[in-house]
Design a protein around this motif. Structure first.
Motif, PDB file in Angstrom:
ATOM      1  N   LEU A  23      30.645 -35.866  96.494  1.00 47.02           N
ATOM      2  CA  LEU A  23      29.567 -36.698  97.249  1.00 47.02           C
ATOM      3  C   LEU A  23      28.273 -36.118  97.908  1.00 47.02           C
ATOM      4  CD1 LEU A  23      31.900 -39.477  98.927  1.00 47.02           C
ATOM      5  CD2 LEU A  23      30.287 -40.140  96.851  1.00 47.02           C
ATOM      6  N   GLU A  24      27.118 -36.598  97.626  1.00 44.32           N
ATOM      7  CA  GLU A  24      25.980 -35.986  98.406  1.00 44.32           C
ATOM      8  C   GLU A  24      25.967 -36.398  99.980  1.00 44.32           C
ATOM      9  OE1 GLU A  24      21.463 -36.034  97.749  1.00 44.32           O
ATOM     10  OE2 GLU A  24      22.388 -35.036  96.193  1.00 44.32           O
ATOM     11  N   LEU A  25      26.150 -35.766 100.699  1.00 42.54           N
ATOM     12  CA  LEU A  25      25.728 -35.865 102.160  1.00 42.54           C
ATOM     13  C   LEU A  25      24.655 -35.053 102.738  1.00 42.54           C
ATOM     14  CD1 LEU A  25      29.532 -35.863 103.331  1.00 42.54           C
ATOM     15  CD2 LEU A  25      28.110 -38.000 102.710  1.00 42.54           C
ATOM     16  N   ALA A  26      23.741 -35.490 103.279  1.00 43.61           N
ATOM     17  CA  ALA A  26      22.596 -34.756 103.991  1.00 43.61           C
ATOM     18  C   ALA A  26      21.861 -33.756 102.855  1.00 43.61           C
ATOM     19  CB  ALA A  26      23.080 -34.154 105.146  1.00 43.61           C
ATOM     20  N   GLY A  27      21.752 -34.165 101.586  1.00 43.87           N
ATOM     21  CA  GLY A  27      21.047 -33.441 100.490  1.00 43.87           C
ATOM     22  C   GLY A  27      22.415 -32.582 100.041  1.00 43.87           C
ATOM     23  N   ARG A  28      23.594 -32.586 100.320  1.00 44.13           N
ATOM     24  CA  ARG A  28      24.510 -31.234  99.520  1.00 44.13           C
ATOM     25  C   ARG A  28      25.791 -31.967  99.427  1.00 44.13           C
ATOM     26  NH1 ARG A  28      24.591 -26.451 103.383  1.00 44.13           N
ATOM     27  NH2 ARG A  28      23.854 -28.199 105.058  1.00 44.13           N
ATOM     28  N   PRO A  29      26.367 -31.371  98.698  1.00 44.19           N
ATOM     29  CA  PRO A  29      28.013 -32.047  98.427  1.00 44.19           C
ATOM     30  C   PRO A  29      28.526 -31.958  99.415  1.00 44.19           C
ATOM     31  CG  PRO A  29      27.517 -30.556  96.463  1.00 44.19           C
ATOM     32  CD  PRO A  29      26.161 -30.420  97.598  1.00 44.19           C
ATOM     33  N   MET A  30      29.739 -32.763  99.771  1.00 47.17           N
ATOM     34  CA  MET A  30      30.442 -32.635 100.939  1.00 47.17           C
ATOM     35  C   MET A  30      31.332 -31.269 100.853  1.00 47.17           C
ATOM     36  SD  MET A  30      33.266 -35.590 102.119  1.00 47.17           S
ATOM     37  CE  MET A  30      33.995 -35.563 100.908  1.00 47.17           C
ATOM     38  N   ILE A  31      31.708 -30.888  99.772  1.00 47.74           N
ATOM     39  CA  ILE A  31      32.409 -29.476 100.022  1.00 47.74           C
ATOM     40  C   ILE A  31      31.733 -28.526 100.196  1.00 47.74           C
ATOM     41  CG2 ILE A  31      32.203 -29.125  97.502  1.00 47.74           C
ATOM     42  CD1 ILE A  31      35.477 -28.639  99.461  1.00 47.74           C
ATOM     43  N   ALA A  32      30.415 -28.399 100.160  1.00 42.98           N
ATOM     44  CA  ALA A  32      29.650 -27.526 100.683  1.00 42.98           C
ATOM     45  C   ALA A  32      29.686 -27.471 102.136  1.00 42.98           C
ATOM     46  CB  ALA A  32      28.086 -27.661 100.056  1.00 42.98           C
ATOM     47  N   HIS A  33      29.536 -28.708 102.756  1.00 45.99           N
ATOM     48  CA  HIS A  33      29.625 -28.628 104.080  1.00 45.99           C
ATOM     49  C   HIS A  33      30.820 -28.139 104.759  1.00 45.99           C
ATOM     50  CE1 HIS A  33      25.542 -30.622 104.507  1.00 45.99           C
ATOM     51  NE2 HIS A  33      26.158 -31.747 103.521  1.00 45.99           N
ATOM     52  N   VAL A  34      31.791 -28.787 104.159  1.00 47.71           N
ATOM     53  CA  VAL A  34      33.168 -28.064 104.577  1.00 47.71           C
ATOM     54  C   VAL A  34      33.583 -26.714 104.610  1.00 47.71           C
ATOM     55  CG1 VAL A  34      35.818 -28.269 104.077  1.00 47.71           C
ATOM     56  CG2 VAL A  34      34.225 -30.346 103.988  1.00 47.71           C
ATOM     57  N   CYS A  35      32.883 -26.032 103.390  1.00 45.97           N
ATOM     58  CA  CYS A  35      32.979 -24.665 103.235  1.00 45.97           C
ATOM     59  C   CYS A  35      32.299 -23.856 104.416  1.00 45.97           C
ATOM     60  CB  CYS A  35      32.368 -24.335 101.895  1.00 45.97           C
ATOM     61  SG  CYS A  35      33.517 -24.619 100.565  1.00 45.97           S
ATOM     62  N   GLU A  36      30.992 -24.393 104.611  1.00 48.82           N
ATOM     63  CA  GLU A  36      30.156 -23.681 105.734  1.00 48.82           C
ATOM     64  C   GLU A  36      30.648 -23.741 107.103  1.00 48.82           C
ATOM     65  OE1 GLU A  36      26.310 -25.588 105.266  1.00 48.82           O
ATOM     66  OE2 GLU A  36      25.788 -24.845 103.395  1.00 48.82           O
ATOM     67  N   GLN A  37      31.333 -24.935 107.390  1.00 54.36           N
ATOM     68  CA  GLN A  37      31.984 -25.019 108.499  1.00 54.36           C
ATOM     69  C   GLN A  37      33.420 -23.950 108.568  1.00 54.36           C
ATOM     70  OE1 GLN A  37      30.130 -26.557 110.791  1.00 54.36           O
ATOM     71  NE2 GLN A  37      31.630 -27.675 111.712  1.00 54.36           N
ATOM     72  N   ALA A  38      34.047 -23.900 107.444  1.00 52.59           N
ATOM     73  CA  ALA A  38      35.273 -23.092 107.692  1.00 52.59           C
ATOM     74  C   ALA A  38      34.838 -21.641 107.708  1.00 52.59           C
ATOM     75  CB  ALA A  38      36.164 -23.440 106.189  1.00 52.59           C
ATOM     76  N   LEU A  39      33.745 -21.155 106.934  1.00 51.09           N
ATOM     77  CA  LEU A  39      33.139 -19.904 107.132  1.00 51.09           C
ATOM     78  C   LEU A  39      33.049 -19.529 108.633  1.00 51.09           C
ATOM     79  CD1 LEU A  39      30.908 -19.762 104.001  1.00 51.09           C
ATOM     80  CD2 LEU A  39      33.288 -18.570 104.360  1.00 51.09           C
ATOM     81  N   GLN A  40      32.986 -20.326 109.424  1.00 46.95           N
ATOM     82  CA  GLN A  40      32.603 -20.220 110.966  1.00 46.95           C
ATOM     83  C   GLN A  40      33.827 -20.229 111.838  1.00 46.95           C
ATOM     84  OE1 GLN A  40      29.399 -22.224 112.743  1.00 46.95           O
ATOM     85  NE2 GLN A  40      28.786 -23.180 110.428  1.00 46.95           N
ATOM     86  N   ALA A  41      34.916 -20.162 111.218  1.00 48.93           N
ATOM     87  CA  ALA A  41      36.074 -20.555 111.838  1.00 48.93           C
ATOM     88  C   ALA A  41      36.719 -19.067 112.414  1.00 48.93           C
ATOM     89  CB  ALA A  41      37.274 -21.224 111.161  1.00 48.93           C
ATOM     90  N   GLY A  42      36.314 -17.796 111.868  1.00 47.00           N
ATOM     91  CA  GLY A  42      36.792 -16.626 112.031  1.00 47.00           C
ATOM     92  C   GLY A  42      37.914 -16.164 111.040  1.00 47.00           C
ATOM     93  N   ALA A  43      38.245 -16.781 109.883  1.00 45.44           N
ATOM     94  CA  ALA A  43      39.332 -16.691 109.361  1.00 45.44           C
ATOM     95  C   ALA A  43      38.960 -15.384 108.145  1.00 45.44           C
ATOM     96  CB  ALA A  43      39.574 -17.851 108.133  1.00 45.44           C
ATOM     97  N   GLU A  44      40.209 -14.759 108.008  1.00 40.85           N
ATOM     98  CA  GLU A  44      39.945 -13.691 106.811  1.00 40.85           C
ATOM     99  C   GLU A  44      39.511 -13.923 105.482  1.00 40.85           C
ATOM    100  OE1 GLU A  44      43.145 -10.293 108.177  1.00 40.85           O
ATOM    101  OE2 GLU A  44      43.830 -11.989 107.288  1.00 40.85           O
TER     102      GLU A  44
END
Length: 262
Positions: A23-44
């Motif tokens: 689903l497009e949310l704010a111009g990008r697929p929802m999964i892209a937003h989720v990925c960008e947030q997850a990359l900021q969590a400090g995971a390996e």
């Protein structure tokens, strides 16, 4: 610093919103937003576990590895276990389940959940809870949890637990403060649990309550409950959620842009 992995289960099929991760949310697929947030969590490592190549492509465009998993999985937990097995992660690795429809989940909260599990070696799993409102206590749609003295879950239920004998007998019912907790379905696991979990039969209590975490308690394992003062912002579950989440994502992007311009 706690080492952990994030796996994002994201399937194409959805009874209410087919293709939800795209689903497009704010111009990008929802999964892209989720990925960008997850990359900021400090995971390996951050991995998307999906049954659809389009979702995988969107995740990889966002800078995250995607693995195509078996389409027959009955739950996101099974999908995550396949990733853990295929990646060859150790049994003591901590793995956080970040749902593919949760683009507003805070990276700091996910990091805290992983650290909390690492700090409680007797637990094989950790999850979140927040104080329940009086309305939530009596709602079957809000899952409640009661904990022991060490902060580990005793039981999860859609029923109002614990039952306040004297308070609930009043009219209107009196709900005591700081005793009722609403469960928030964000999970961290030790990888070895996932391998055992997929080989366990569904527990009778799990079937009755329709709560898969009860399978873990049924087997005598410990789930540590991290209590937070406020629930994380809800993700996309129904069509009504789309505009709310999209507006919040645009607000967040504007805030980040303003911060970067300073």
């Amino acid at each position: 610093m706690t080492a952990f992995k994030v796996v994002i289960p994201a399937r194409y099929a959805s009874s209410r919103l087919p293709g939800k991760p795209l689903l497009e949310l704010a111009g990008r697929p929802m999964i892209a937003h989720v990925c960008e947030q997850a990359l900021q969590a400090g995971a390996e490592a951050v991995v998307v576990a999906t049954d659809d190549e389009r979702i995988g492509a969107a995740a990889e465009t966002a800078g995250v590895t995607a693995i195509l998993t078996d389409t027959a999985h009955a739950s996101g937990t099974e999908r995550i276990q396949e990733v853990v097995r295929r990646m060859g992660w150790r049994e003591d690795e901590i793995v956080v389940n970040w749902q593919g429809d949760e683009p507003l989940l805070a990276p700091e909260l996910v990091h805290h959940l992983a650290e909390s599990l690492a700090g409680h070696p007797r637990a094989v799993m950790a999850t979140l809870a927040t104080p329940a409102t009086a309305e939530e206590v009596f709602s079957p749609h809000a899952v409640k949890v009661v904990m022991d003295n060490d902060g580990c879950a005793l039981y999860f239920s859609r029923a109002p637990i614990p039952w306040c004998r004297d308070g609930f007998a009043q009219s209107p019912p009196r709900v005591p403060d700081e005793i009722h907790w609403r469960h928030i379905g964000v999970y961290a696991y030790r990888a070895g649990l996932l391998h055992r979990y997929v080989n366990w039969s569904p527990a009778p209590l799990e079937k009755v309550e329709a709560l898969e975490q009860l399978r873990v308690l049924w087997q005598g394992e410990k789930i540590f409950v991290v209590t937070v003062s406020h629930a994380p912002e809800a993700g996309v579950d129904t069509p009504a959620d789309i505009s709310r989440v999209a507006d919040r994502l645009r607000e967040r992007e504007a805030e980040n842009a303003n911060r970067g311009a300073r």
